[in-house]
Write a protein that holds these residues in place. Structure first.
Motif, mmCIF file in Angstrom:
data_model
loop_
_atom_site.group_PDB
_atom_site.id
_atom_site.type_symbol
_atom_site.label_atom_id
_atom_site.label_comp_id
_atom_site.label_asym_id
_atom_site.label_seq_id
_atom_site.Cartn_x
_atom_site.Cartn_y
_atom_site.Cartn_z
ATOM 1 N N ILE A 252 0.862 -1.180 0.000
ATOM 2 C CA ILE A 252 0.000 0.000 0.000
ATOM 3 C C ILE A 252 0.897 1.228 0.000
ATOM 4 O O ILE A 252 1.723 1.401 0.903
ATOM 5 C CB ILE A 252 -0.911 0.018 1.240
ATOM 6 N N VAL A 253 0.758 2.073 -1.015
ATOM 7 C CA VAL A 253 1.592 3.268 -1.150
ATOM 8 C C VAL A 253 0.808 4.481 -0.664
ATOM 9 O O VAL A 253 -0.340 4.698 -1.076
ATOM 10 C CB VAL A 253 2.034 3.470 -2.611
ATOM 11 N N GLU A 254 1.439 5.279 0.201
ATOM 12 C CA GLU A 254 0.774 6.422 0.822
ATOM 13 C C GLU A 254 1.549 7.708 0.552
ATOM 14 O O GLU A 254 2.303 8.185 1.396
ATOM 15 C CB GLU A 254 0.624 6.162 2.330
ATOM 16 N N PRO A 255 1.361 8.285 -0.646
ATOM 17 C CA PRO A 255 2.092 9.504 -0.983
ATOM 18 C C PRO A 255 1.507 10.733 -0.292
ATOM 19 O O PRO A 255 0.308 10.789 0.017
ATOM 20 C CB PRO A 255 1.911 9.629 -2.501
ATOM 21 N N GLY A 256 2.355 11.718 -0.095
ATOM 22 C CA GLY A 256 1.907 13.037 0.300
ATOM 23 C C GLY A 256 1.718 13.893 -0.937
ATOM 24 O O GLY A 256 1.480 13.387 -2.035
ATOM 25 N N SER A 257 1.849 15.192 -0.785
ATOM 26 C CA SER A 257 1.649 16.098 -1.914
ATOM 27 C C SER A 257 2.781 15.964 -2.928
ATOM 28 O O SER A 257 3.933 15.745 -2.571
ATOM 29 C CB SER A 257 1.572 17.543 -1.412
ATOM 30 N N ALA A 258 2.432 16.072 -4.191
ATOM 31 C CA ALA A 258 3.410 15.986 -5.276
ATOM 32 C C ALA A 258 2.822 16.659 -6.508
ATOM 33 O O ALA A 258 1.607 16.819 -6.619
ATOM 34 C CB ALA A 258 3.758 14.528 -5.588
ATOM 35 N N GLY A 259 3.691 17.035 -7.416
ATOM 36 C CA GLY A 259 3.233 17.752 -8.610
ATOM 37 C C GLY A 259 2.701 16.834 -9.680
ATOM 38 O O GLY A 259 3.192 16.824 -10.812
ATOM 39 N N THR A 260 1.672 16.084 -9.346
ATOM 40 C CA THR A 260 1.094 15.127 -10.302
ATOM 41 C C THR A 260 -0.091 15.692 -11.071
ATOM 42 O O THR A 260 -0.617 15.029 -11.958
ATOM 43 C CB THR A 260 0.607 13.864 -9.560
ATOM 44 N N GLY A 261 -0.526 16.885 -10.695
ATOM 45 C CA GLY A 261 -1.747 17.424 -11.292
ATOM 46 C C GLY A 261 -3.000 16.989 -10.569
ATOM 47 O O GLY A 261 -4.110 17.293 -11.006
ATOM 48 N N PHE A 262 -2.829 16.278 -9.436
ATOM 49 C CA PHE A 262 -3.992 15.799 -8.684
ATOM 50 C C PHE A 262 -4.872 16.959 -8.227
ATOM 51 O O PHE A 262 -6.096 16.920 -8.351
ATOM 52 C CB PHE A 262 -3.526 14.991 -7.471
ATOM 53 N N ARG A 263 -4.250 18.000 -7.696
ATOM 54 C CA ARG A 263 -5.028 19.115 -7.163
ATOM 55 C C ARG A 263 -5.789 19.857 -8.257
ATOM 56 O O ARG A 263 -6.953 20.218 -8.083
ATOM 57 C CB ARG A 263 -4.109 20.089 -6.424
ATOM 58 N N THR A 264 -5.123 20.097 -9.368
ATOM 59 C CA THR A 264 -5.750 20.901 -10.412
ATOM 60 C C THR A 264 -6.630 20.086 -11.340
ATOM 61 O O THR A 264 -7.591 20.604 -11.909
ATOM 62 C CB THR A 264 -4.674 21.631 -11.234
ATOM 63 N N GLY A 265 -6.314 18.799 -11.514
ATOM 64 C CA GLY A 265 -7.088 17.977 -12.441
ATOM 65 C C GLY A 265 -7.835 16.837 -11.798
ATOM 66 O O GLY A 265 -8.951 16.502 -12.201
ATOM 67 N N GLY A 266 -7.234 16.226 -10.760
ATOM 68 C CA GLY A 266 -7.830 15.041 -10.168
ATOM 69 C C GLY A 266 -8.716 15.307 -8.970
ATOM 70 O O GLY A 266 -9.304 14.396 -8.408
ATOM 71 N N ALA A 267 -8.814 16.571 -8.570
ATOM 72 C CA ALA A 267 -9.643 16.908 -7.413
ATOM 73 C C ALA A 267 -10.945 17.548 -7.867
ATOM 74 O O ALA A 267 -10.953 18.420 -8.737
ATOM 75 C CB ALA A 267 -8.884 17.856 -6.489
ATOM 76 N N ARG A 268 -12.038 17.110 -7.271
ATOM 77 C CA ARG A 268 -13.355 17.673 -7.571
ATOM 78 C C ARG A 268 -13.950 18.227 -6.287
ATOM 79 O O ARG A 268 -13.842 17.613 -5.231
ATOM 80 C CB ARG A 268 -14.266 16.609 -8.184
ATOM 81 N N LEU A 269 -14.606 19.379 -6.412
ATOM 82 C CA LEU A 269 -15.154 20.058 -5.241
ATOM 83 C C LEU A 269 -16.674 20.025 -5.249
ATOM 84 O O LEU A 269 -17.304 20.152 -6.303
ATOM 85 C CB LEU A 269 -14.680 21.508 -5.208
ATOM 86 N N ALA A 270 -17.239 19.877 -4.074
ATOM 87 C CA ALA A 270 -18.685 19.942 -3.920
ATOM 88 C C ALA A 270 -19.154 21.385 -4.087
ATOM 89 O O ALA A 270 -18.372 22.327 -3.974
ATOM 90 C CB ALA A 270 -19.081 19.425 -2.542
ATOM 91 N N GLU A 271 -20.429 21.542 -4.356
ATOM 92 C CA GLU A 271 -21.024 22.875 -4.387
ATOM 93 C C GLU A 271 -21.067 23.396 -2.953
ATOM 94 O O GLU A 271 -21.691 22.795 -2.078
ATOM 95 C CB GLU A 271 -22.442 22.807 -4.963
ATOM 96 N N PRO A 272 -20.394 24.504 -2.656
ATOM 97 C CA PRO A 272 -20.277 24.947 -1.261
ATOM 98 C C PRO A 272 -21.590 25.456 -0.675
ATOM 99 O O PRO A 272 -22.396 26.083 -1.363
ATOM 100 C CB PRO A 272 -19.248 26.077 -1.339
#
Length: 280
Positions: free
Chosen positions: A177-197
């Motif tokens: 089981i691999v447990e990465p922290g933050s990295a420049g993979t594009g996860f935040r800008t492309g792989g993250a989805r936000l709920a309607e606040p």
């Protein structure tokens, strides 16, 4: 790095893409999945028959996943390493999320990896062994405000993989089981989805997650070093059960696990007091 055949879900971007690039450059064979075949045309053009690609959306269900895994093993003959990498993040307080969003997240991050594993295990067992690498996150052990459903999927898949590792050990199949922290993979800008606040959460801890797509937020981890560490686990005689990557991952999990152990110890007297008399 020994040459092997790898099956990797989600090679269009992020860790999956970089892992495929590094493995192919090292002479390995890769069977990868993507939701959009056009996203890896460049890789196919560069690496020819050492790269096979199948279209797969993990939310399409067990039959679709099994069909692709069957085809992958048929194409490759033998697959040495199965990497459950595909996934994304869904963030927001649970009240802000729709039922459709919750189901899609769990189907992708939890059920998708379970189904890939179920489909691959008979082949790995029959061929006498192999490795399974599950890409999780420090969020599989530590929680953050606004990440309840994301954490649910990651905690779930870590529990599944930890137990499955015990089931598969007699057959020479290792699980990491691999447990990465933050990295420049594009996860935040492309792989993250936000709920309607919802305004009710403005100014609360859950609202902090709304900044996740901010490009100015720093990342700690070096993507290439992280991928190299994942690949290196396969050369170890025994698969490490867990692999934390990034100092932030280590710190978050250390704090969370220390707190959980403290909570357990504080309740020891109560736990023992509920035993039947003869159990003592």
């Amino acid at each position: 790095m020994s040459q092997r055949t790898w099956f990797i879900t989600g090679i269009s971007s992020g860790f999956g893409r970089r892992m495929a690039e590094i493995l192919l450059a090292g002479g390995n064979r890769v069977v990868g999945t993507v939701r959009d075949l056009d996203s890896v045309k460049d890789l196919q053009a560069s690496h020819g028959d050492r790269l096979a690609v199948y279209r797969l959306d993990l939310t399409e269900g067990a039959q679709a996943i099994t069909t692709v895994v069957d085809a992958a093993f048929k194409t490759a003959g033998r697959i040495d390493v199965v990497v459950n990498n595909a996934g994304y993040g869904l963030f927001g307080a649970v009240e802000e999320l729709t039922d459709e969003q919750i189901v899609h997240q769990i189907e992708t991050n939890l059920l998708g990896s379970i189904r890939v594993t179920r489909a691959a295990v008979p082949y790995l067992r029959t061929q006498g062994g192999g490795r399974i690498i599950q890409v999780s996150t420090y969020g599989g052990q530590a929680t953050n405000p606004g990440a309840s459903v994301y954490n649910a999927g990651k905690w779930g898949i870590e529990g599944f993989m930890e137990a499955t590792a015990l089931d598969l050990a007699p057959f020479g199949i290792g699980v990491t089981i691999v447990e990465p922290g933050s990295a420049g993979t594009g996860f935040r800008t492309g792989g993250a989805r936000l709920a309607e606040p919802l305004a009710a959460y403005d100014g609360t801890p859950a609202a902090m997650v709304r900044r996740i797509k901010d490009p100015s937020l720093p990342s700690v981890g070096d993507v290439d070093k992280m991928v190299a560490a994942m690949i290196a686990t396969v050369d170890q005689p025994e698969a490490p059960r867990r692999l934390a990557l990034g100092s932030d991952s280590y710190r978050y999990m250390h704090v969370a696990l220390t707190a959980r152990l403290g909570e357990l110890e504080s309740g020891k007297e109560t736990a023992f007091s509920t035993d039947l008399p003869e159990a003592g």
